[in-house]
Design a protein around this motif. Structure first.
Motif, PDB file in Angstrom:
ATOM      1  N   LEU A 120       0.820  -1.206   0.000  1.00 25.49           N
ATOM      2  CA  LEU A 120       0.000   0.000   0.000  1.00 25.49           C
ATOM      3  C   LEU A 120       0.861   1.267   0.000  1.00 25.49           C
ATOM      4  CD1 LEU A 120      -1.521   0.991   3.424  1.00 25.49           C
ATOM      5  CD2 LEU A 120       0.065  -0.907   3.259  1.00 25.49           C
ATOM      6  N   ILE A 121       1.967   1.265   0.750  1.00 28.00           N
ATOM      7  CA  ILE A 121       2.838   2.436   0.791  1.00 28.00           C
ATOM      8  C   ILE A 121       3.603   2.588  -0.529  1.00 28.00           C
ATOM      9  CG2 ILE A 121       4.771   3.528   1.979  1.00 28.00           C
ATOM     10  CD1 ILE A 121       2.130   3.484   3.542  1.00 28.00           C
ATOM     11  N   ALA A 122       4.038   1.461  -1.091  1.00 24.72           N
ATOM     12  CA  ALA A 122       4.709   1.514  -2.384  1.00 24.72           C
ATOM     13  C   ALA A 122       3.781   2.109  -3.446  1.00 24.72           C
ATOM     14  CB  ALA A 122       5.163   0.111  -2.797  1.00 24.72           C
ATOM     15  N   ALA A 123       2.528   1.675  -3.440  1.00 21.69           N
ATOM     16  CA  ALA A 123       1.569   2.192  -4.421  1.00 21.69           C
ATOM     17  C   ALA A 123       1.296   3.676  -4.193  1.00 21.69           C
ATOM     18  CB  ALA A 123       0.275   1.394  -4.339  1.00 21.69           C
ATOM     19  N   LEU A 124       1.112   4.060  -2.949  1.00 18.39           N
ATOM     20  CA  LEU A 124       0.824   5.459  -2.632  1.00 18.39           C
ATOM     21  C   LEU A 124       1.967   6.370  -3.076  1.00 18.39           C
ATOM     22  CD1 LEU A 124      -1.268   7.324  -1.228  1.00 18.39           C
ATOM     23  CD2 LEU A 124       0.023   6.981   0.888  1.00 18.39           C
ATOM     24  N   SER A 125       3.192   5.869  -2.971  1.00  8.74           N
ATOM     25  CA  SER A 125       4.357   6.700  -3.284  1.00  8.74           C
ATOM     26  C   SER A 125       4.477   7.017  -4.772  1.00  8.74           C
ATOM     27  CB  SER A 125       5.644   6.009  -2.796  1.00  8.74           C
ATOM     28  OG  SER A 125       5.974   4.886  -3.608  1.00  8.74           O
ATOM     29  N   VAL A 126       3.851   6.226  -5.628  1.00 10.51           N
ATOM     30  CA  VAL A 126       3.972   6.453  -7.074  1.00 10.51           C
ATOM     31  C   VAL A 126       2.650   6.844  -7.727  1.00 10.51           C
ATOM     32  CG1 VAL A 126       5.929   4.877  -7.284  1.00 10.51           C
ATOM     33  CG2 VAL A 126       3.608   3.988  -7.629  1.00 10.51           C
ATOM     34  N   ALA A 127       1.582   6.996  -6.929  1.00 12.82           N
ATOM     35  CA  ALA A 127       0.253   7.208  -7.503  1.00 12.82           C
ATOM     36  C   ALA A 127       0.000   8.636  -7.959  1.00 12.82           C
ATOM     37  CB  ALA A 127      -0.821   6.798  -6.492  1.00 12.82           C
ATOM     38  N   GLY A 128       0.661   9.596  -7.348  1.00 13.41           N
ATOM     39  CA  GLY A 128       0.373  10.977  -7.693  1.00 13.41           C
ATOM     40  C   GLY A 128      -0.947  11.473  -7.139  1.00 13.41           C
ATOM     41  N   LEU A 129      -1.461  10.810  -6.110  1.00 14.86           N
ATOM     42  CA  LEU A 129      -2.680  11.245  -5.427  1.00 14.86           C
ATOM     43  C   LEU A 129      -2.293  11.856  -4.080  1.00 14.86           C
ATOM     44  CD1 LEU A 129      -5.060   8.216  -6.100  1.00 14.86           C
ATOM     45  CD2 LEU A 129      -5.106  10.448  -7.200  1.00 14.86           C
ATOM     46  N   PRO A 130      -3.160  12.684  -3.482  1.00 15.47           N
ATOM     47  CA  PRO A 130      -2.836  13.264  -2.185  1.00 15.47           C
ATOM     48  C   PRO A 130      -2.476  12.177  -1.166  1.00 15.47           C
ATOM     49  CG  PRO A 130      -4.770  14.329  -3.093  1.00 15.47           C
ATOM     50  CD  PRO A 130      -4.461  13.177  -4.002  1.00 15.47           C
ATOM     51  N   SER A 131      -1.337  12.346  -0.510  1.00 11.87           N
ATOM     52  CA  SER A 131      -0.847  11.305   0.403  1.00 11.87           C
ATOM     53  C   SER A 131      -0.704  11.796   1.831  1.00 11.87           C
ATOM     54  CB  SER A 131       0.500  10.778  -0.095  1.00 11.87           C
ATOM     55  OG  SER A 131       1.429  11.844  -0.234  1.00 11.87           O
ATOM     56  N   ASP A 132      -1.105  13.062   2.092  1.00 10.84           N
ATOM     57  CA  ASP A 132      -0.993  13.567   3.455  1.00 10.84           C
ATOM     58  C   ASP A 132      -2.042  12.949   4.368  1.00 10.84           C
ATOM     59  OD1 ASP A 132      -2.854  14.913   1.874  1.00 10.84           O
ATOM     60  OD2 ASP A 132      -2.791  16.723   3.118  1.00 10.84           O
ATOM     61  N   ASP A 202      -3.352   5.067 -14.456  1.00  8.81           N
ATOM     62  CA  ASP A 202      -4.199   6.061 -13.787  1.00  8.81           C
ATOM     63  C   ASP A 202      -5.162   6.674 -14.784  1.00  8.81           C
ATOM     64  OD1 ASP A 202      -3.129   9.177 -14.272  1.00  8.81           O
ATOM     65  OD2 ASP A 202      -1.695   7.599 -14.773  1.00  8.81           O
ATOM     66  N   GLY A 203      -6.247   7.227 -14.235  1.00  3.71           N
ATOM     67  CA  GLY A 203      -7.264   7.844 -15.057  1.00  3.71           C
ATOM     68  C   GLY A 203      -8.610   7.762 -14.369  1.00  3.71           C
ATOM     69  N   PRO A 204      -9.684   8.189 -15.034  1.00  3.35           N
ATOM     70  CA  PRO A 204     -11.021   8.069 -14.464  1.00  3.35           C
ATOM     71  C   PRO A 204     -11.387   6.592 -14.255  1.00  3.35           C
ATOM     72  CG  PRO A 204     -10.995   9.555 -16.345  1.00  3.35           C
ATOM     73  CD  PRO A 204      -9.681   8.860 -16.334  1.00  3.35           C
ATOM     74  N   LEU A 205     -12.171   6.316 -13.223  1.00  2.49           N
ATOM     75  CA  LEU A 205     -12.522   4.928 -12.894  1.00  2.49           C
ATOM     76  C   LEU A 205     -13.147   4.196 -14.082  1.00  2.49           C
ATOM     77  CD1 LEU A 205     -13.928   5.214  -9.267  1.00  2.49           C
ATOM     78  CD2 LEU A 205     -12.174   3.593 -10.021  1.00  2.49           C
ATOM     79  N   GLY A 206     -14.063   4.836 -14.771  1.00  2.00           N
ATOM     80  CA  GLY A 206     -14.721   4.175 -15.894  1.00  2.00           C
ATOM     81  C   GLY A 206     -13.748   3.825 -17.004  1.00  2.00           C
ATOM     82  N   ALA A 207     -12.848   4.750 -17.317  1.00  2.00           N
ATOM     83  CA  ALA A 207     -11.868   4.504 -18.378  1.00  2.00           C
ATOM     84  C   ALA A 207     -10.862   3.438 -17.958  1.00  2.00           C
ATOM     85  CB  ALA A 207     -11.141   5.804 -18.718  1.00  2.00           C
ATOM     86  N   LEU A 208     -10.496   3.427 -16.685  1.00  2.00           N
ATOM     87  CA  LEU A 208      -9.564   2.405 -16.197  1.00  2.00           C
ATOM     88  C   LEU A 208     -10.169   1.014 -16.324  1.00  2.00           C
ATOM     89  CD1 LEU A 208      -7.922   3.855 -12.964  1.00  2.00           C
ATOM     90  CD2 LEU A 208      -6.749   3.082 -15.021  1.00  2.00           C
ATOM     91  N   ARG A 209     -11.440   0.893 -15.956  1.00  2.00           N
ATOM     92  CA  ARG A 209     -12.077  -0.419 -16.068  1.00  2.00           C
ATOM     93  C   ARG A 209     -12.111  -0.889 -17.518  1.00  2.00           C
ATOM     94  NH1 ARG A 209     -15.850  -3.675 -17.343  1.00  2.00           N
ATOM     95  NH2 ARG A 209     -16.568  -5.308 -15.901  1.00  2.00           N
ATOM     96  N   SER A 210     -12.455   0.001 -18.425  1.00  2.00           N
ATOM     97  CA  SER A 210     -12.501  -0.361 -19.846  1.00  2.00           C
ATOM     98  C   SER A 210     -11.124  -0.769 -20.351  1.00  2.00           C
ATOM     99  CB  SER A 210     -13.026   0.818 -20.668  1.00  2.00           C
ATOM    100  OG  SER A 210     -14.366   1.118 -20.318  1.00  2.00           O
TER     101      SER A 210
END
Length: 276
Positions: A120-132, A202-210
């Protein structure tokens, strides 16, 4: 390195894929303890053999932890040092072990971490999403109803959300998440982290699923899914209002459910129900 004379329970992280992430301290600790408690000895033994570790293994998993924790604490109190590992990564993160740790601490035994990889920490570190601020939810229920209920309960959450998911449920998970959070909510799917076929999409949830639906290779392996939080206060209110409305509408007329949900959450009533 010498272990303390008194018994210590060492909670030792193992690699999630790349063996180069196994720290020298972790290897040395596992060589020196009296025994290693492992979730699945069949998976841990080959790893230990790679590093010349021949310490005895004890199976400790969800089905026997209550039964053997007391016996292990007796050994610790008597002065033996033990280690706790999981199949991969940091123990107790969606894995068994907390009962043993709690029993050891209650008995006055020292519990010491040997940190390392955690998916989970490895993923968070490269996701580019708010991590605070983030919330880790682990694996959601396997059945669709339970999974959707949990997602609905998180609809108004403003923190970044992290989930673990398996290959045979990843498409269902993403579909349900898109339905609950909205197909445009930004997300990241991290697959096979530190392994040969690692990908981070990464991307919108709908586009990621497709995208994943169209590429069978992206449906294989182990997944961490990260979903951006609800955002500003109005978006959070609306998401929470929709969650409450969905629950109330199971038992009340839609107009009444929308009125109550709006009063409880501050969400606009017309956005919850199209009636006047």
């Amino acid at each position: 390195m010498n272990l303390p004379a008194a018994g210590t329970l060492h909670v030792v992280a193992t690699p999630i894929g790349n063996l180069g992430d196994f720290s020298p301290r972790a290897v040395e600790t596992l060589k020196l303890v009296a025994a290693i408690c492992a979730e699945d000895t069949r998976r841990t033994r080959p790893l230990l053999q790679q590093f010349g570790i021949d310490t005895p293994l004890i199976a400790l998993h969800d089905h026997n932890e209550d039964e053997i924790a007391e016996r292990l604490v007796v050994r610790l109190v008597a002065g033996e040092s033990l280690a706790l590992v999981s199949d991969a990564g940091t123990p107790l993160i969606s894995d068994p072990g907390y009962r043993l740790v709690r029993a050891a601490r209650e008995a006055g035994v020292r519990v010491s971490p040997v940190p390392g990889a955690a998916a989970l920490i490895a993923a968070l570190s490269v996701a580019g999403l708010p991590s605070d601020r983030f919330a880790f939810e682990g694996f959601l229920p396997a059945k669709a109803g339970g999974r959707r209920d949990r997602l609905q309960a998180l609809a108004g959450e403003s923190r970044t959300l992290l989930f673990y998911e398996s290959s045979h449920r990843i498409l269902d998970f993403l579909g349900d998440a898109a339905s609950v959070f909205g197909a445009d909510r930004h997300a990241v799917v991290a697959r096979e982290l530190t392994k040969l076929f690692e990908t981070v999409l990464d991307g919108p949830l709908g586009a990621l699923r497709s995208r994943i639906d169209q590429d069978p290779n992206q449906q294989k392996g182990e997944f961490v899914v990260l979903i951006e939080g609800a955002g500003d206060d109005e978006a959070a209110k609306l998401a929470e209002g929709k969650r409450v409305y969905a629950k109330l509408a199971e038992h009340l007329p839609p107009s009444t459910a929308a009125k109550l949900a709006a009063e409880l959450t501050g969400a606009p009533r017309k956005a919850l129900y199209g009636g006047s």
